[in-house]
Scaffold this active site. Sequence first.
Site, PDB file in Angstrom:
ATOM      1  N   ASP A  25      -1.314  -1.189   5.620  1.00  0.00           N
ATOM      2  CA  ASP A  25      -1.269  -0.667   6.983  1.00  0.00           C
ATOM      3  C   ASP A  25      -2.291  -1.385   7.859  1.00  0.00           C
ATOM      4  O   ASP A  25      -3.334  -1.803   7.378  1.00  0.00           O
ATOM      5  CB  ASP A  25      -1.613   0.833   6.986  1.00  0.00           C
ATOM      6  CG  ASP A  25      -0.509   1.663   6.348  1.00  0.00           C
ATOM      7  OD1 ASP A  25       0.613   1.142   6.217  1.00  0.00           O
ATOM      8  OD2 ASP A  25      -0.789   2.819   5.976  1.00  0.00           O
ATOM      9  N   ASP A  83      -4.595  -0.392   9.648  1.00  0.00           N
ATOM     10  CA  ASP A  83      -5.608   0.581  10.078  1.00  0.00           C
ATOM     11  C   ASP A  83      -6.831   0.461   9.175  1.00  0.00           C
ATOM     12  O   ASP A  83      -6.917  -0.432   8.333  1.00  0.00           O
ATOM     13  CB  ASP A  83      -5.018   2.005  10.057  1.00  0.00           C
ATOM     14  CG  ASP A  83      -4.619   2.424   8.631  1.00  0.00           C
ATOM     15  OD1 ASP A  83      -4.908   1.675   7.670  1.00  0.00           O
ATOM     16  OD2 ASP A  83      -4.009   3.495   8.491  1.00  0.00           O
ATOM     17  N   GLU A 115       0.832  -1.200   0.000  1.00  0.00           N
ATOM     18  CA  GLU A 115       0.000   0.000   0.000  1.00  0.00           C
ATOM     19  C   GLU A 115       0.873   1.259   0.000  1.00  0.00           C
ATOM     20  O   GLU A 115       1.621   1.510   0.932  1.00  0.00           O
ATOM     21  CB  GLU A 115      -0.887  -0.018   1.254  1.00  0.00           C
ATOM     22  CG  GLU A 115      -1.640   1.274   1.481  1.00  0.00           C
ATOM     23  CD  GLU A 115      -2.389   1.294   2.823  1.00  0.00           C
ATOM     24  OE1 GLU A 115      -2.437   0.256   3.519  1.00  0.00           O
ATOM     25  OE2 GLU A 115      -2.914   2.362   3.169  1.00  0.00           O
ATOM     26  N   ASP A 119      -8.024   2.225   6.652  1.00  0.00           N
ATOM     27  CA  ASP A 119      -7.776   2.290   5.211  1.00  0.00           C
ATOM     28  C   ASP A 119      -7.092   1.027   4.701  1.00  0.00           C
ATOM     29  O   ASP A 119      -7.438   0.496   3.657  1.00  0.00           O
ATOM     30  CB  ASP A 119      -6.890   3.502   4.878  1.00  0.00           C
ATOM     31  CG  ASP A 119      -7.729   4.733   4.611  1.00  0.00           C
ATOM     32  OD1 ASP A 119      -8.973   4.615   4.678  1.00  0.00           O
ATOM     33  OD2 ASP A 119      -7.137   5.795   4.341  1.00  0.00           O
TER      34      ASP A 119
END
Length: 709
Positions: free
Chosen positions: A530, A532, A457, A534
């Site tokens: 990540d 998280d 990403e 997103d």
Amino acid sequence: MEEPNTTLVAVSVEAQGNNVSNIEIKNAVLPSKNAYGAESIQVMEGLSAVRKRPAMYIGSTGFRGLHHLVYEVVDNSIDEALAGFCTKIQVMINKDGTCTVIDNGRGIPVEVHSKYNISALQIVMTKLHAGGKFDSNTYKVSGGLHGVGVSVVNALSTFLVVEVKRDGKIYTQRYERGKEVSEVTVIGTSTENGTKVTFMPDKEIFETIEFSFETLSSRLRELAFLNKGLAISLNDERDGKEHVFKYDGGIVSFVEFLNKNKTPVNGVIYFEKDKIDDKLPEKNFSIQLAMQYNDSYQENIFSFANNINTIEGGTHLNGFKSALTRVINSYAKKNNILGETPISGEDAREGITAVISIKLSQPQFEGQTKTKLGNSDIKGVVESLVGDFLSSYFDENPKVAREVISKVVMAATAREAARKARELARRKGILSGGGLPGKLADCSNTDPAKCELFLVEGDSAGGSSRQGRNREFQAILPLKGKILNVEKARINKVVTNEEISIIISALGCNIGEEFDISKLRYHKIILMCDADVDGNHITTLELTFFYRYMKQLILGGNLFIAQPPLYRIKKGKTVHYVYSDEEKDKVIKELTASKEEKEDVSEDNNGVANTEENSEQENVADKKDENESNQETKKIGNIIVQRFKGLGEMNPDQLWETTMNPATRTLKQVRIEDAVEADAIFTILMGEEVEPRRKFIQENAKLVDELDV
Ligand code: 0RA
């Protein structure tokens, strides 16, 4: 190395509350009804082999193996239903952790076997492969995981109690770890027939002995769809949950269920055929097919052989596919509705939802997970039966035929447009030398079996992973954030999407009908995002792409999800990387305990969390650590806890050590545990309809929390 798996799916979408009434079992193929007496039961060996090598008999000793115990007992009851003697199966997860399966079949024979001088019941329960059911005129599954016999369940249970209602009496016997601990005893009278088995899985054998309501529920629902009219209930006595499944429409109801959140184009097309030859029972065969197109672009075909979901497909599925392509092409030609472009198999299947269920005497299961039907003669049989049926169906229902074929012609046109657009993109140079994308940092090794591709990403993480990797066998492809949601796009949009076309080129194996595993350039494909919201969203979008367009890679075990650490915990010179909040609490506790009184160590996890939250509160320094200026850092005494917000925050060495180095990293392997649920989840989470998504998110808050879509 065995990798922990990520199950695409863990929840059932909706409770089914059908009334159990008008029980009607239509037995598609009746095996010859020669009554089994005690004498016809062949005795084989004892059960010690099963306890020694349980995985050989039930596949694994993990979560899956545990649930196989229930399916094994239920399969015996289903056999009674197939033979026309059982209409109702009840499954209960009891408060004490045991499971009970009750059916109203004939009941296991109890008569004393003249040769062995023991009850047939005891033989069935305590001997491997004992049972008069291993001749080929039933559809018993041999070789697969099912059909090993209820004695295997007995062998792997601390105790098992069986109750048989037969000949006006109720008989019972108790076993412990596969050995009888009581005689077969009459405990009452009854006018009914049936079998009741209660067992406690052995925690010496299984990694977990906790049954999952959702897991049992999806399999039992599937069995109810596949066995028209059979009532199957599941009760969870731990919390009072109940599902009752009974589908008089059989696989027609199954297709309606699968298309529930989609917009159908036609009514469900259904066909069944039995081929029974009493003289050649081993050639007995039955087929049921239900299909319906919807306005989506996904193909969604479920195939079963003897009630087993053949996730990897096989000869029955291939026979169906060939017949469909052939009939659609010839109908279109005959009626002059063929567009400019020829119709491929993929075009013919765009937007189809179908269930094909066959039963045969001697199934051969092959493939990685033994879910691919191998019987070579079946392709031709299915192809000719389905071909004959479909061509007369289309002739008799020209309106449906036209609707279907105009959809298929549109699919072919879009595919042709996609091909042209890709060709153009290639010439314009989006894809650079050798067809490989310019963004790809390739590895030097050319043996795909040794190579890994990281889909990373963002460019910043792409940079650190490129520096941190072992360039010999690790390739890096940085992606610009969110890729296209393929659930909402037709193939021409999908393949012309820049990020997706880059992934396709880097992998080298193409998609759909041109998919060629032998061209795959990396045997491990690792999604690295990540940890998280997103990052989870991107992972889900990527999973959706792989699930819809390169499912073979998931089935082949090639797809993985990297697990970057959430925290770095440092005390003095020692550094720990931890991957979850629980692990963080545990490490902090250990580090705290090592300087304090040893008695702290014996506290449980909650105790630790409290220690950190409360008593250590005054020590928590919110100010940023000088060395780690970009990251969120907390100080607990002399322990520095640093939270990683993204991959980009790790330096190349840290990324290598924690997430990429095969010796120290954890990868999660993506698998399809339950194909029906997987499809439903992708449709609901990523598809067009808003209302089912809202409902799903409400009902499955925890799962969605993890997926975060
Ligand atoms: C052996 C022979 C017969 C039935 C069964 C086993 C049987 C096993 C189970 C396990 C759960 N429910 C079951 N129901 C039946 C044939 C019985 C006959 O010929 O009467």
